[in-house]
Structures are given as C-alpha cells and as structure tokens.
Design a protein around this motif. Sequence first.
Motif, PDB file in Angstrom:
ATOM      1  N   GLY A 120     -64.263  78.206-107.087  1.00  0.00           N
ATOM      2  CA  GLY A 120     -65.235  77.799-108.107  1.00  0.00           C
ATOM      3  C   GLY A 120     -66.649  77.798-107.550  1.00  0.00           C
ATOM      4  O   GLY A 120     -67.590  78.242-108.204  1.00  0.00           O
ATOM      5  N   ARG A 121     -66.772  77.328-106.306  1.00  0.00           N
ATOM      6  CA  ARG A 121     -68.113  77.276-105.697  1.00  0.00           C
ATOM      7  C   ARG A 121     -68.687  78.670-105.481  1.00  0.00           C
ATOM      8  O   ARG A 121     -69.869  78.907-105.703  1.00  0.00           O
ATOM      9  CB  ARG A 121     -68.036  76.579-104.346  1.00  0.00           C
ATOM     10  N   ILE A 122     -67.824  79.603-105.027  1.00  0.00           N
ATOM     11  CA  ILE A 122     -68.307  80.967-104.796  1.00  0.00           C
ATOM     12  C   ILE A 122     -68.780  81.567-106.121  1.00  0.00           C
ATOM     13  O   ILE A 122     -69.857  82.150-106.209  1.00  0.00           O
ATOM     14  CB  ILE A 122     -67.197  81.855-104.194  1.00  0.00           C
ATOM     15  N   MET A 123     -67.970  81.373-107.162  1.00  0.00           N
ATOM     16  CA  MET A 123     -68.313  81.985-108.449  1.00  0.00           C
ATOM     17  C   MET A 123     -69.554  81.334-109.063  1.00  0.00           C
ATOM     18  O   MET A 123     -70.247  81.943-109.871  1.00  0.00           O
ATOM     19  CB  MET A 123     -67.119  81.909-109.389  1.00  0.00           C
ATOM     20  N   GLY A 124     -69.847  80.088-108.656  1.00  0.00           N
ATOM     21  CA  GLY A 124     -71.012  79.382-109.198  1.00  0.00           C
ATOM     22  C   GLY A 124     -72.301  79.678-108.457  1.00  0.00           C
ATOM     23  O   GLY A 124     -73.395  79.340-108.909  1.00  0.00           O
ATOM     24  N   ARG A 160     -74.125  87.516-106.825  1.00  0.00           N
ATOM     25  CA  ARG A 160     -73.645  88.652-106.027  1.00  0.00           C
ATOM     26  C   ARG A 160     -72.402  89.223-106.683  1.00  0.00           C
ATOM     27  O   ARG A 160     -71.539  88.476-107.136  1.00  0.00           O
ATOM     28  CB  ARG A 160     -73.251  88.164-104.625  1.00  0.00           C
ATOM     29  N   ASP A 161     -72.293  90.557-106.707  1.00  0.00           N
ATOM     30  CA  ASP A 161     -71.133  91.184-107.352  1.00  0.00           C
ATOM     31  C   ASP A 161     -69.823  90.675-106.771  1.00  0.00           C
ATOM     32  O   ASP A 161     -68.884  90.366-107.501  1.00  0.00           O
ATOM     33  CB  ASP A 161     -71.188  92.716-107.179  1.00  0.00           C
ATOM     34  N   ASP A 162     -69.772  90.604-105.409  1.00  0.00           N
ATOM     35  CA  ASP A 162     -68.487  90.218-104.808  1.00  0.00           C
ATOM     36  C   ASP A 162     -68.175  88.734-105.019  1.00  0.00           C
ATOM     37  O   ASP A 162     -67.045  88.306-104.825  1.00  0.00           O
ATOM     38  CB  ASP A 162     -68.398  90.611-103.322  1.00  0.00           C
ATOM     39  N   ASP A 163     -69.179  87.954-105.427  1.00  0.00           N
ATOM     40  CA  ASP A 163     -68.923  86.546-105.752  1.00  0.00           C
ATOM     41  C   ASP A 163     -68.339  86.392-107.157  1.00  0.00           C
ATOM     42  O   ASP A 163     -67.826  85.337-107.511  1.00  0.00           O
ATOM     43  CB  ASP A 163     -70.218  85.720-105.682  1.00  0.00           C
ATOM     44  N   GLN A 164     -68.475  87.425-107.975  1.00  0.00           N
ATOM     45  CA  GLN A 164     -67.963  87.331-109.346  1.00  0.00           C
ATOM     46  C   GLN A 164     -66.630  88.058-109.482  1.00  0.00           C
ATOM     47  O   GLN A 164     -66.020  88.051-110.537  1.00  0.00           O
ATOM     48  CB  GLN A 164     -68.984  87.936-110.332  1.00  0.00           C
ATOM     49  N   ASP A 165     -66.211  88.713-108.408  1.00  0.00           N
ATOM     50  CA  ASP A 165     -64.987  89.502-108.445  1.00  0.00           C
ATOM     51  C   ASP A 165     -63.834  88.631-107.949  1.00  0.00           C
ATOM     52  O   ASP A 165     -63.652  88.426-106.747  1.00  0.00           O
ATOM     53  CB  ASP A 165     -65.199  90.734-107.541  1.00  0.00           C
ATOM     54  N   GLU A 166     -63.063  88.106-108.908  1.00  0.00           N
ATOM     55  CA  GLU A 166     -61.990  87.175-108.531  1.00  0.00           C
ATOM     56  C   GLU A 166     -60.995  87.811-107.588  1.00  0.00           C
ATOM     57  O   GLU A 166     -60.463  87.153-106.692  1.00  0.00           O
ATOM     58  CB  GLU A 166     -61.248  86.693-109.787  1.00  0.00           C
ATOM     59  N   GLY A 167     -60.757  89.117-107.794  1.00  0.00           N
ATOM     60  CA  GLY A 167     -59.806  89.828-106.929  1.00  0.00           C
ATOM     61  C   GLY A 167     -60.280  89.823-105.482  1.00  0.00           C
ATOM     62  O   GLY A 167     -59.517  89.540-104.559  1.00  0.00           O
ATOM     63  N   ALA A 168     -61.595  90.094-105.312  1.00  0.00           N
ATOM     64  CA  ALA A 168     -62.149  90.149-103.949  1.00  0.00           C
ATOM     65  C   ALA A 168     -62.132  88.754-103.307  1.00  0.00           C
ATOM     66  O   ALA A 168     -61.853  88.608-102.114  1.00  0.00           O
ATOM     67  CB  ALA A 168     -63.576  90.699-103.979  1.00  0.00           C
ATOM     68  N   ILE A 169     -62.412  87.736-104.123  1.00  0.00           N
ATOM     69  CA  ILE A 169     -62.380  86.361-103.595  1.00  0.00           C
ATOM     70  C   ILE A 169     -60.950  86.029-103.161  1.00  0.00           C
ATOM     71  O   ILE A 169     -60.722  85.445-102.101  1.00  0.00           O
ATOM     72  CB  ILE A 169     -62.870  85.342-104.654  1.00  0.00           C
ATOM     73  N   ASP A 170     -59.979  86.421-103.992  1.00  0.00           N
ATOM     74  CA  ASP A 170     -58.582  86.120-103.666  1.00  0.00           C
ATOM     75  C   ASP A 170     -58.154  86.806-102.368  1.00  0.00           C
ATOM     76  O   ASP A 170     -57.427  86.222-101.568  1.00  0.00           O
ATOM     77  CB  ASP A 170     -57.661  86.546-104.818  1.00  0.00           C
ATOM     78  N   VAL A 171     -58.618  88.048-102.162  1.00  0.00           N
ATOM     79  CA  VAL A 171     -58.256  88.752-100.923  1.00  0.00           C
ATOM     80  C   VAL A 171     -58.792  87.957 -99.729  1.00  0.00           C
ATOM     81  O   VAL A 171     -58.073  87.686 -98.757  1.00  0.00           O
ATOM     82  CB  VAL A 171     -58.833  90.194-100.895  1.00  0.00           C
ATOM     83  N   ARG A 172     -60.079  87.547 -99.802  1.00  0.00           N
ATOM     84  CA  ARG A 172     -60.685  86.798 -98.697  1.00  0.00           C
ATOM     85  C   ARG A 172     -59.940  85.487 -98.471  1.00  0.00           C
ATOM     86  O   ARG A 172     -59.640  85.108 -97.346  1.00  0.00           O
ATOM     87  CB  ARG A 172     -62.161  86.493 -99.009  1.00  0.00           C
ATOM     88  N   HIS A 173     -59.608  84.785 -99.572  1.00  0.00           N
ATOM     89  CA  HIS A 173     -58.946  83.487 -99.411  1.00  0.00           C
ATOM     90  C   HIS A 173     -57.483  83.624 -98.995  1.00  0.00           C
ATOM     91  O   HIS A 173     -56.950  82.751 -98.304  1.00  0.00           O
ATOM     92  CB  HIS A 173     -59.078  82.669-100.702  1.00  0.00           C
TER      93      HIS A 173
END
Length: 221
Positions: A120-124, A160-173
């Motif tokens: 949530g924080r990344i997306m915000g 940032r584009d990669d902050d709005q990409d849930e897929g990319a966030i999930d890969v990192r997490h």
Amino acid sequence: MNILIFGPNGSGKGTQGTLAKDKYGLDHIESGAIFRKHIGGGTELGMKAKEFINKGELVPDDITIPMVLDVLASSTNGWLLDGFPRSLVQGEKLWEALQKDGVKLDYVIEIKLPRDIAKGRIMGRRLCENNPNHPNNVGIPVIAPEGDKCRVCGGSLSARDDDQDEGAIDVRHNIYYDEETGTMAACNFYKNMKDGGFKYIELDGEQSIDAIKEYLMAQLV
Ligand code: AMP
C-alpha cells in the motif's frame, strides 16, 4: 563502522539508512545503485545485469556477489550495505568474506513491515517534480500531498510506473518475504547467529518515521 540494513520496499529503509550513514559518515553501498551505474556507463557487467533487472529478477550471483564484495573491500570509511544480501546464499557468502578478511560487522538493522502495508505504501508514493526527496504519500496521513500537489513545495506530483504495477511489486516482495531462500532467510541467518559480534536492531516499520528515527538513534552508540 560497518552496518547491514534489511527492509522491504516501502518500509522507509532509505530514510532510516541515510540517518545511520550520516551519523557515522559511512559509504552508502547500494547494490541496485551500483548496477544502475554500470548500466549508465554501458559496461559489460551493466549489459548483462540489465536483462534481469528489467524483468524484476535477481541478477545472478556470479555477477552480483563479486561485484558487491569488491566495492566493500575498496571502502575506507566504513559502509552501510543496502540491497545486499537478498538471498540466503548471498547472506552466507557475505559472512564468509567478512570473516576471511577480518572485517567486523557492527550492526544489523531490520525494518519489519507486513507485506500488505508495504505494498500500500509503495502504491501511495508520489514523486515531486522539484525534489524526489520531498515526502508525499496518499496512504500516509502525516505526509499526504496537499490536494494533488507536493506538500513541501507545491510542485506537481507523479507516480513511478513500477510503483503502480502490482505484478512488479509482488515479484519484489516475493523475493523479500521468502523465509526459505530469499531475503528474510538471509535476515534470519544474521538474526539467529550466535556470537556474530554485532548488535541486531529490529525496527517496527508501522510506527511513525520520527518514532522509528528516535528509537534507531538510541540504539546506535
Ligand atoms: P533496487 O534498486 O535495490 O530495487 O535494485 C534494482 C534491481 O537490481 C533489482 O530488482 C535486482 O534486479 C537487482 N539487484 C539489486 N540488488 C541485488 C542483489 N543483491 N542480488 C541480485 N540482484 C540485485
């Protein structure tokens, strides 16, 4: 003084790490930044790393481990190591290298934050056009933007584009929260170590930035 810092994307690792680094005048050794420098400089290593980075995957250990260990060895001011280790293997290799070179590790800092809150924080997060360090986050009331403008200077904000990409966030997490072989496994390797000679500091990433800062400063001698 040598410090290792762990924390998922979105945990405030950059903010708290900078504080520790500035307190002791350390070199900030950030694996992601080293890769970006290589990519910018068009080096062979950069070209190899780029294909993995673009997919959000880890760069293979035969490239990453020697690269980071070389930079560590060349530091004369002491270091804050950020972004490495990201796996159990990297954690073990780092420890082996430190032991072999007789380098003392002074602190290991872990910022703990549940995965859903980190996401949530990344997306915000919102980026100010005038200064990327102006804190703006639509999900955190104390640093919420003023309407759609920067709360510090009134500049325009973007995400940032990669902050709005849930897929990319999930890969990192997925990599970070993996306790078997991922970053949490490396973190636990240090946390459970007996007689490592360093102090292990756990920070509650759900607290306010100032509360975390205050606690961290009290822990660092
Ligand atoms: P960061 O700036 O820390 O998010 O890192 C950007 C990218 O660099 C990551 O998504 C990985 O592809 C790569 N990277 C950074 N640190 C490491 C590491 N310790 N091991 C493997 N790949 C890494």
